[in-house]
Design a protein around this motif. Structure first.
Motif, short mmCIF file in Angstrom:
data_model
loop_
_atom_site.label_atom_id
_atom_site.label_comp_id
_atom_site.label_asym_id
_atom_site.label_seq_id
_atom_site.Cartn_x
_atom_site.Cartn_y
_atom_site.Cartn_z
N UNK A 83 46.39 18.56 30.96
CA UNK A 83 45.02 18.47 31.48
C UNK A 83 44.09 19.30 30.60
N UNK A 84 42.82 18.95 30.68
CA UNK A 84 41.77 19.84 30.15
C UNK A 84 41.34 20.71 31.31
N UNK A 85 41.31 22.00 31.14
CA UNK A 85 41.02 22.89 32.27
C UNK A 85 40.02 23.97 31.87
N UNK A 86 39.18 24.32 32.82
CA UNK A 86 38.26 25.46 32.66
C UNK A 86 39.03 26.75 32.94
N UNK A 87 39.23 27.55 31.91
CA UNK A 87 39.99 28.79 32.04
C UNK A 87 39.06 29.98 31.86
N UNK A 88 38.93 30.86 32.84
CA UNK A 88 38.08 32.06 32.66
C UNK A 88 38.55 32.86 31.45
N UNK A 89 37.61 33.54 30.82
CA UNK A 89 37.93 34.29 29.61
C UNK A 89 39.13 35.22 29.78
N UNK A 90 39.16 35.95 30.88
CA UNK A 90 40.23 36.93 31.04
C UNK A 90 41.60 36.24 31.09
N UNK A 91 41.68 35.09 31.80
CA UNK A 91 42.93 34.34 31.86
C UNK A 91 43.28 33.76 30.50
N UNK A 92 42.25 33.29 29.78
CA UNK A 92 42.49 32.68 28.47
C UNK A 92 43.10 33.70 27.50
N UNK A 100 45.80 45.86 25.24
CA UNK A 100 44.44 45.87 25.78
C UNK A 100 44.42 45.10 27.09
N UNK A 101 44.51 45.84 28.21
CA UNK A 101 44.52 45.21 29.53
C UNK A 101 43.16 45.21 30.20
N UNK A 102 42.13 45.68 29.50
CA UNK A 102 40.80 45.72 30.10
C UNK A 102 40.25 44.30 30.20
N UNK A 103 39.75 43.94 31.33
CA UNK A 103 39.28 42.58 31.63
C UNK A 103 38.22 42.11 30.62
N UNK A 104 38.36 40.83 30.22
CA UNK A 104 37.33 40.19 29.38
C UNK A 104 36.40 39.46 30.33
N UNK A 105 35.21 40.01 30.57
CA UNK A 105 34.29 39.47 31.56
C UNK A 105 33.64 38.17 31.09
N UNK A 106 33.11 37.43 32.06
CA UNK A 106 32.22 36.32 31.72
C UNK A 106 30.95 36.90 31.10
N UNK A 107 30.30 36.10 30.28
CA UNK A 107 29.05 36.55 29.65
C UNK A 107 27.89 36.23 30.57
#
Length: 659
Positions: A83-92, A100-107
């Motif tokens: 599938x093509x899926x929308x993956x949040x940055x942190x999950x991606x 580096x476990x610090x969350x990658x936030x949405x912009x």
């Protein structure tokens, strides 16, 4: 032709043998095998490995495509699907990052149209959840799902879906309609679209015990490493750091107009990776930026920094791009990320007669900060809070405070050298900014180059930078295109380095003479002073077309010389006006030239003069007859007398006989 099924079955064995012989890592992409069979587990396992360039050339049957046709449906695969899926940055990024476990936030975007404008995010590889475009949430990416039932709570996008996004950028409104899988650009996280083809690259989805999702590292992608030059800036408008890869070399590998860039990681020598996001961090392809807590806003957008703070003090060794061409790692010359202090330095503006400037800090420099000061690149002595500058040109000057140990990032600021003199003036006649009376052409040129803004009426226009409008051109003329300018509109020109602004009122030039035709006479009243009606400030020069007939001096006084016609011309700057002067001989006529009167009686002489003037009367024999100033003749005793009548230099005789 080699049987594809046979090649597919033996490929893992051949590949393993090749690795043993070459002792080099390898990878097999799904794009290498294009028949209808399902990819075997062994092929999936070796797709995570690395392959040498030689091995790739040997075993790649065709150029990799974004998706490879697979006739097998999700049902025949017993629930397995791509599938093509929308993956949040942190999950991606979770599986792509190390140390580096610090969350990658949405912009979070304040300039909302950017996230909703086609092509702004490297081939629409990113998506946003909020329809107003107030964020860029993550990446739209191919995903392998072992069982579609795992997505039962997520939104499925189908070919019947459609979304229209209308944006207005710089006054231009445009609409883009997206259908099917393309509607993922504005959709929920984990929304998906079932692919009918097997992608050549993907992530595998895992459902965790708590029902959340996690994703593998990127699989099936071609892996490539390229050496490239790069430079790191700490003086940037886009964050606290800016890493610029050599754009020419970069463009040979990645074409930002056609290739999709899903993500980028900046990699340091200690094995730490930092994931970047579209718009805030990834822009212009080869140019990357991020904040570490000191720059908090860029173009109205808040800058995220938690994920990137730990990079300070480390050394960048490479940058990895996740693209539809594969994973491309750019090996850059090791560059140390100097520690940004966030300290602000202020240098006071000075006059052109000063030779030193005061420097202040909003907080103390670190005790191990070994400061070296430069002004415009030249080292300057610093003592007791002041920099010795010597003589500097008017305008802005750059001060850089460098830590010569290389631990801390430079502190950069500016100051301005000013003057009280204003070398420019507005000339109504030419409609230009011209040199003032005590200024040279060079002074004027320097002033025009220093113009920072122009206020026209109540509207202010920047003279440089993005969206600038140049109103004062290099030759000083005014470009009034698209400006609402009428008689009386006030202009205010501000120039860097000049304390006083140039203020003037726009007027249409006018220049004329109070008299356009004049008749003079050779004798008598033979001068006239011409006056100019003008709002011009230029000096007026006068000239006569025929000096034998009439002359004119520098004050506009015209003097008749001889009978004839002359044109007097007045010139002021680019404007001129004329007066036609006709010079004639004056005349004097008497109603009658003689009269007889008795003693004690009177008669009046009637004289007509052209031009009019004072008529004078004199008697040749006052004992016989006298005459008053009004031409009244009185008989005194018997005899004859002559009365001379004079005006404008012309004389006539009147004979009177007294009886």
């Amino acid at each position: 032709m080699t049987n594809k099924k046979f090649m597919k079955k033996i490929a893992p064995v051949v590949m393993s043998a090749a690795v043993v012989m070459s002792s080099m890592p390898y990878a097999v992409m799904a794009a290498d095998f294009t028949d209808s069979e399902t990819v075997t587990d062994s092929a999936e396992v070796i797709s995570d490995e690395f392959v040498s360039d030689d091995a790739q050339e040997e075993f790649t049957a065709q150029e990799p495509e974004e998706f490879i046709t697979d006739s097998a449906t999700a049902e025949t695969k017993q629930g397995e699907a791509y599938v093509l899926m929308n993956i949040p940055y942190d999950d991606f990024y979770k599986a792509e990052l190390k140390n580096n476990d610090v969350k990658v936030d949405a912009f979070t975007s304040a300039t909302k149209n950017k996230s909703r404008t086609a092509g702004m995010m490297n081939g629409n590889s990113a998506y946003h959840v909020n329809p107003d475009g107030s964020d860029v949430t993550g990446v739209t990416f191919p995903v392998k799902v072992s069982d579609l039932s795992a997505l039962k709570d997520q939104k499925q996008v189908t070919d019947s879906d459609s979304v229209t996004i209308t944006v207005t950028n710089r006054g231009q409104t445009s609409s883009n309609t997206y259908t099917g899988k393309d509607t993922l650009i504005e959709n929920a996280s984990y929304a998906y679209y079932i692919l009918s083809e097997t992608p050549s690259y993907y992530k595998e989805l895992t459902v965790n015990a708590d029902g959340s999702y996690s994703f593998s590292a990127m699989k099936g992608a071609e892996i490539k490493t390229v050496t490239i030059d790069a430079s790191l800036k700490t003086e940037t408008r886009y964050g606290d750091y800016e890493l610029d890869l050599n754009n020419e070399a970069f463009s040979e590998i990645i074409d930002t107009t056609t290739d999709k860039i899903y993500g980028v990681t900046v990699n340091t020598t200690d094995g730490t990776n930092y994931g970047l996001r579209h718009l805030e961090n990834i822009w212009r392809g080869s140019m990357l930026s991020w904040g570490t807590g000191y720059t908090t806003e860029v173009h109205g957008c808040p800058v995220s920094s938690e994920h990137y703070k730990s990079i300070m003090g480390k050394t960048i060794e490479s940058v990895t791009y996740y693209t539809d061409k594969g994973m491309i790692t750019f090996d850059v010359p090791d560059v140390k990320v100097e520690i940004t202090t966030g300290i602000k330095a202020t240098v006071a503006d000075i006059m052109d007669t000063d030779s030193e400037v005061a420097v202040t800090f909003d907080q103390a420099l670190p005790s191990d900060f070994q400061a070296q000061y430069t002004v415009d690149g030249k080292e300057a002595a610093y003592a007791n809070g002041k920099l010795t500058t010597g003589s500097l040109a008017l305008g802005a000057h750059k001060v850089v405070i460098t830590d010569i140990s290389g631990t801390y990032a430079p502190i950069v600021t500016e100051f301005t050298v000013n003057t009280d003199k204003l070398p420019a003036a507005y000339n109504i006649g030419t409609g230009k900014i011209v040199a003032a009376d005590d200024a040279t052409a060079e002074d004027l040129a320097a002033y025009i180059k220093s113009i920072s803004k122009v206020k026209v009426g109540e509207t202010e226009y920047a003279a440089s930078g993005r969206g600038a409008k140049v109103i004062v051109k290099e030759d000083g003329s005014l470009d009034l295109t698209d400006l609402q300018v009428t008689e009386g509109t006030v202009f205010e020109v501000t120039a860097t380095g000049y304390k006083n602004n140039l203020v003037f009122t726009y007027e249409e030039a006018k220049f004329s003479l109070d008299v356009t035709e004049k008749t003079l006479y050779v004798k008598g009243k033979d001068t006239v002073t011409l006056k100019a009606d003008t709002n011009l400030s230029d000096k007026i020069t006068w000239s006569s077309s025929n000096k034998k007939v009439a002359t004119v001096n520098s004050k506009g006084v015209v003097t008749a010389k001889a009978k004839g016609t002359a044109v007097i011309t007045a010139i002021c700057g680019e404007y001129k006006a004329t007066c036609k002067v006709s010079v004639k001989t004056p005349t004097l006529k008497l109603a009658k030239t003689s009269a007889s009167i008795k003693v004690g009686k009177k008669t009046t002489i009637k004289a007509t003069a052209t031009p009019t003037g004072t008529v004078k009367y004199t008697s040749s024999n006052k004992k016989i007859a006298t005459v008053s100033s009004k031409g009244v003749v009185t008989g005194k005793k018997k005899g004859t007398a002559k009365i001379t009548v004079t005006c404008n230099g012309v004389s006539k005789t009147f004979k009177v006989t007294v009886k």
